[in-house]
Design a protein around this motif. Structure first.
Motif, short mmCIF file in Angstrom:
data_model
loop_
_atom_site.label_atom_id
_atom_site.label_comp_id
_atom_site.label_asym_id
_atom_site.label_seq_id
_atom_site.Cartn_x
_atom_site.Cartn_y
_atom_site.Cartn_z
N MET A 1 0.85 -1.19 0.00
CA MET A 1 0.00 0.00 0.00
C MET A 1 0.88 1.24 0.00
N ARG A 2 0.47 2.24 -0.79
CA ARG A 2 1.20 3.51 -0.84
C ARG A 2 0.29 4.64 -0.35
N VAL A 3 0.88 5.80 -0.16
CA VAL A 3 0.10 6.91 0.40
C VAL A 3 -1.07 7.29 -0.53
N ASP A 4 -0.88 7.16 -1.84
CA ASP A 4 -1.97 7.46 -2.80
C ASP A 4 -3.20 6.58 -2.56
N ASP A 5 -2.97 5.40 -1.99
CA ASP A 5 -4.06 4.44 -1.81
C ASP A 5 -4.98 4.80 -0.63
N VAL A 6 -4.60 5.78 0.15
CA VAL A 6 -5.44 6.14 1.31
C VAL A 6 -6.84 6.57 0.83
N THR A 7 -6.92 7.16 -0.35
CA THR A 7 -8.24 7.58 -0.89
C THR A 7 -9.13 6.36 -1.12
N LEU A 8 -8.52 5.20 -1.42
CA LEU A 8 -9.32 3.98 -1.59
C LEU A 8 -9.97 3.58 -0.27
N ILE A 9 -9.19 3.65 0.80
CA ILE A 9 -9.72 3.31 2.13
C ILE A 9 -10.91 4.21 2.44
N ALA A 10 -10.76 5.51 2.15
CA ALA A 10 -11.85 6.47 2.41
C ALA A 10 -13.08 6.14 1.57
N ARG A 11 -12.87 5.78 0.30
CA ARG A 11 -13.99 5.45 -0.58
C ARG A 11 -14.70 4.18 -0.10
N TRP A 12 -13.92 3.16 0.24
CA TRP A 12 -14.52 1.89 0.66
C TRP A 12 -15.21 2.01 2.02
N ASP A 13 -14.80 2.99 2.82
CA ASP A 13 -15.47 3.25 4.09
C ASP A 13 -16.94 3.63 3.89
N GLU A 14 -17.28 4.13 2.69
CA GLU A 14 -18.67 4.54 2.42
C GLU A 14 -19.56 3.34 2.11
N ASP A 15 -18.97 2.17 1.88
CA ASP A 15 -19.76 0.99 1.51
C ASP A 15 -20.44 0.42 2.76
N PRO A 16 -21.76 0.20 2.71
CA PRO A 16 -22.48 -0.26 3.91
C PRO A 16 -21.97 -1.59 4.46
N ALA A 17 -21.58 -2.53 3.59
CA ALA A 17 -21.11 -3.83 4.08
C ALA A 17 -19.76 -3.70 4.77
N VAL A 18 -18.89 -2.84 4.23
CA VAL A 18 -17.59 -2.61 4.87
C VAL A 18 -17.79 -1.90 6.20
N LEU A 19 -18.65 -0.88 6.19
CA LEU A 19 -18.94 -0.13 7.42
C LEU A 19 -19.49 -1.06 8.50
N ALA A 20 -20.43 -1.93 8.12
CA ALA A 20 -21.02 -2.85 9.09
C ALA A 20 -19.98 -3.84 9.60
N ALA A 21 -19.14 -4.33 8.70
CA ALA A 21 -18.14 -5.35 9.09
C ALA A 21 -17.10 -4.77 10.04
N LEU A 22 -16.75 -3.49 9.83
CA LEU A 22 -15.71 -2.86 10.66
C LEU A 22 -16.30 -2.24 11.92
#
Ligand SMILES: CC(C)(COP(=O)(O)OP(=O)(O)OC[C@H]1O[C@@H](n2cnc3c(N)ncnc32)[C@H](O)[C@@H]1OP(=O)(O)O)[C@@H](O)C(=O)NCCC(=O)NCCS
Length: 161
Positions: A1-22
Motif C-alpha cells: 500500500m502507498r500513500v496514494d491508496d489512502v483515498t481507496l480506504i476512504a472510498r470503501w469506508d462509504e460501503d455499507p457492508a464494509v462499514l457494518a463489518a468494521l
C-alpha cells in the motif's frame, strides 16, 4: 500500500457492508498517511488488485509484537488478518477466497506464523461462513472496543499450507 491508496480506504469506508463489518470507519483507525510510510516488521498494509485494478485491502499483523497490544496476551507467532473487498460488484466472485489463500500462505511461509487469528463481528454471518470454508475454527466470542466478535483460528499445518 502507498500513500496514494489512502483515498481507496476512504472510498470503501462509504460501503455499507464494509462499514457494518468494521463497526465504523477504517479512516478513524489512525492517520493512514503516516502509518503507510512506517516500515514495520510486525505489520503489512496491502492493496489487492484484479488485473491492475484495486479491489480490496488486507492488513497482516504480528499480534504478539504489535505496539498497541490490541489482541492482549497471545503466543509468539500469532498473526492476524483484516480484509475487505471494497465494492459490492467485486464480492461473491471468489476474489476474497483467492486473496485469503494467498495471505494465509504468506503468514505461514514468509512470516513464520504458527497460527492466524481473525475477529469477524458475530453479526457478520456471511464472513464467518466464508472463514469456515477456509478452515478457520471458532475459538470463542470476545469484545473488541465494544464490538462483539467471534475469534477464529487457523493453526499452521492444519491445512496444506
Ligand atoms: C468477506 C469477504 C472478504 C469475502 O470476499 P468475497 O470475494 O466476497 O468472497 P468469495 O467470493 O470468495 O466467497 C463468497 C462468500 O463470501 C462471503 N461473503 C461475506 N460477505 C459477503 C458479501 N457482502 N457479498 C458476497 N459474499 C460475501 C459469503 O460466505 C459468500 O458466500 P455465499 O455467497 O455462499 O454467502 C467480502 O465479501 C467482504 O469484504 N465483505 C464485506 C466486508 C467484510 O465482511 N469483511 C470481513 C470482515 S471480518
Amino acid at each position: 500500500m502507498r500513500v496514494d491508496d489512502v483515498t481507496l480506504i476512504a472510498r470503501w469506508d462509504e460501503d455499507p457492508a464494509v462499514l457494518a463489518a468494521l463497526g465504523g470507519r477504517a479512516m478513524d483507525w489512525w492517520d493512514w498517511a503516516v502509518e503507510v510510510d512506517r516500515d514495520l516488521a510486525w505489520r503489512e498494509l496491502m492493496i489487492a488488485e484484479e488485473a491492475g485494478r484495486a479491489i480490496g485491502f488486507v492488513q497482516l499483523t504480528d499480534a504478539h509484537e504489535e505496539e498497541s497490544q490490541y489482541w492482549g496476551a497471545v503466543e509468539p507467532g500469532t498473526w492476524t488478518i483484516d480484509i475487505w473487498i471494497g465494492a459490492p460488484g467485486d464480492r461473491g466472485r471468489g476474489l476474497g477466497a483467492q486473496l485469503m489463500t494467498t495471505v494465509v500462505e504468506r503468514c505461514f511461509n514468509v512470516h513464520g506464523a504458527s497460527q492466524i487469528l481473525i475477529d469477524p463481528m458475530v453479526t457478520n454471518r456471511r464472513a464467518i461462513a466464508f472463514y469456515e470454508r477456509l478452515a478457520f475454527e471458532p475459538v470463542g466470542e470476545r469484545d473488541f472496543d465494544g464490538d462483539r466478535c467471534l475469534v477464529m483460528r487457523l493453526v499452521r499445518g492444519s491445512t496444506s499450507s
